[in-house]
Motif scaffolding. Sequence first.
Motif, short mmCIF file in Angstrom:
data_model
loop_
_atom_site.label_atom_id
_atom_site.label_comp_id
_atom_site.label_asym_id
_atom_site.label_seq_id
_atom_site.Cartn_x
_atom_site.Cartn_y
_atom_site.Cartn_z
N LYS A 29 0.73 12.33 127.32
CA LYS A 29 0.87 12.97 125.98
C LYS A 29 1.93 12.62 124.96
CE LYS A 29 -0.03 17.41 125.65
NZ LYS A 29 -1.46 18.13 125.43
N SER A 62 -2.27 15.18 131.64
CA SER A 62 -1.16 13.95 130.63
C SER A 62 -1.84 13.97 129.04
CB SER A 62 -1.13 13.33 131.50
OG SER A 62 -0.03 13.54 133.01
N THR A 63 -2.73 14.14 129.36
CA THR A 63 -3.24 13.63 128.19
C THR A 63 -4.73 13.93 127.97
OG1 THR A 63 -5.14 12.21 129.35
CG2 THR A 63 -3.37 10.95 128.71
N GLU A 101 -9.33 12.27 124.73
CA GLU A 101 -8.50 11.37 124.91
C GLU A 101 -8.81 10.27 126.80
OE1 GLU A 101 -6.34 8.04 123.48
OE2 GLU A 101 -6.85 10.25 121.69
N GLN A 102 -9.10 11.30 127.41
CA GLN A 102 -9.28 11.11 128.62
C GLN A 102 -11.05 10.39 128.32
OE1 GLN A 102 -8.93 14.10 131.09
NE2 GLN A 102 -7.14 14.67 131.30
#
Length: 680
Positions: free
Chosen positions: A188, A412-413, A417-418
Amino acid sequence: MMPIDHDPTSNTTSPSFNMNPQDFPPSPHIDLPLASARAVSPCLEEVQRFCQDSSSPPRFSTLHGSLRPIILKFQDVIYNIQLPPTTESTTSPSPTTRVILNGVTGIVRPGELLGMLGPSGSGKTTLLTAIGGRLQGKLSGGSITYNGHAFSKSIKRKIGFVTQDDVLYPHLTVLETLTFTALLRLHKNLTRKDKIDQVDMVISELGLTRCRNTMIGGPLFRGVSGGERKRVSIGQEMLVNPSLLLLDEPTSGLDSTTAHRMMATLKALARGGRTMVTTIHQPSSRLYQMFDKVVVLSEGYPIYCGRASHVIDYFCSIGLPPGCNFINPADFLLDLTNGIYSDTRHEDQDVEHYTKLEHQDNNSPSCIKQFLITSYMNNLYPILKAETHHTFGDQNHSTLNPSSGSEENEWSTSWWEQFKILLQRGLKERRHESYSGLRIFQVLSVAIISGLLWWHSDVTHIQDQIGLLFFFSIFWGFFPLFNAIFAFPQERQMLIRERASGMYNLSAYYMARIVGDLPMELVLPTIFISITYYMSGLKPSPITFILTLTIILYNVLVSQGLGLALGAILMDVKQATTLASVIMLVLLLAGGYYIQHIPHFIAWLKYVSFSHYCYKLLVGVQYKGYEVYECGLEIRCKVLDYPTIKHLGVHNLGFDVLALTIMLVGFRILAYYALKMNQL
């Protein structure tokens, strides 16, 4: 067949494949290391010249993120599975476990390409899966380490895993596929532009520029070629710049030229400082020469592990040289793993000696396999064990350390956002299916036919109108239910692969799926009701129409939830469809239209039927207490006193709404936990 020349003191005739080194005496046949000078037959020299690598693949471009080299070690890996109990009566008890891997040891360094060879069922994919941390259950013995550390989530993020089957969304283009993967998997801290730049770089390096805007394709329509699909799958893993890249049968289904290009790409990736491990079933000689190291498995037992260029030297040293017509080392190795050995160079020599040996059992496949295992344990295993133990005195590559618990649990995000990325991807992919011409034709044709059959009916035909309302409830119960059943079983492989890669949280995927289905599932029933409602002569009041449409849409969501739950629980389309047919038939009969006097011991069925509640609500909003109908010659009766409506009971509509709400939420919660129980 040439006899196997071995020390008579070695235990090669035992039927037991025991992998303990101390059980085998020292072998007098070879003095390793294998690189030592030794006499090689003329035909072998010709083979070695043929197998020399004449070209060096270009260096792969540097991607975003630092590449942290990984030294992979697997030591004495053993994996057993439990067999289901058998009911057959036998004189000897059947084994309860089956050995899949037994004592596999090896080491792969950055820049090396390791190939796992062996026939089908030899354990190649199982070993690869274990290295990738995706094995169901735990190893029965041994260890797998990465720079001396055990598998962890931080290490998992530096591992790329390409499955044998290319699991991709067919309606997304190559660019869209890689873009959504980058947005989900890259950290991210990177901006969206950085992620898009990385996608462009991967597309360029993997030679996908020509087809970047082409759909992936599927069984019903043509898309990219097989080689391009495989490169897209590799590209998805290359986006995260993995230090360790694992590939299961990357050349499966490809022609020889495409397979060679694929292996050249993998060789280039390895030369960029990555550790590469791939399984391969039967490579050509051109492909074989690209491997730096090979592991050869026979029924889960290793018979060779080392440099690919030394493999013929090794088997010559233990008395198993290839014949003069030998061309491909891989073919020779696969024959050995199946217990097949023949040396055509000696066909015309020692005929009398061969005739005697034909009556002995020391050339049987099982005996050859046992001899190969024994030779491996005596000759190769001590060297491998010493090499793996001494590797980590040199720690200049060991920069990849386990993270703290808080970092390991970090995605990671972000969840939001996912959700947004998965929602956007789902809308792009499923719009082609939800708004397909066939489905639109199906809904429009039923809507028009229904409108014509009930053309301008009025309150004087009250039974007909009640039948139409019940048809609304069952049609928009069946239709979304059977569509929703396919949702999770069809995406199961994709979900398993992406979840195993740590791309997103299951709850983010599930919520994106539910929200993304709303416009697709609600548009068609809206069109259907808009056509049929006014054609059939139902009450023309706008408020009544809106209420009717709202009830139908609510029923659609409840029905869809049941379909999602059935699909998530069974994860099999045939079984889920069969069960859904039985359930809907029961709910249809208990809906309150076909039978009104249900026996008390089974009357509870109508209380679990969402069609029953939908039917009651539709009737309740369509007819009011002050409305009348002609119940005889110049006799008018209240509509609510009509026997069907009176028995249905439309006074407590709030309870019906509550019941549908409970089902709406309950079915979706059940579907989510079913996905979790299926380890998705």
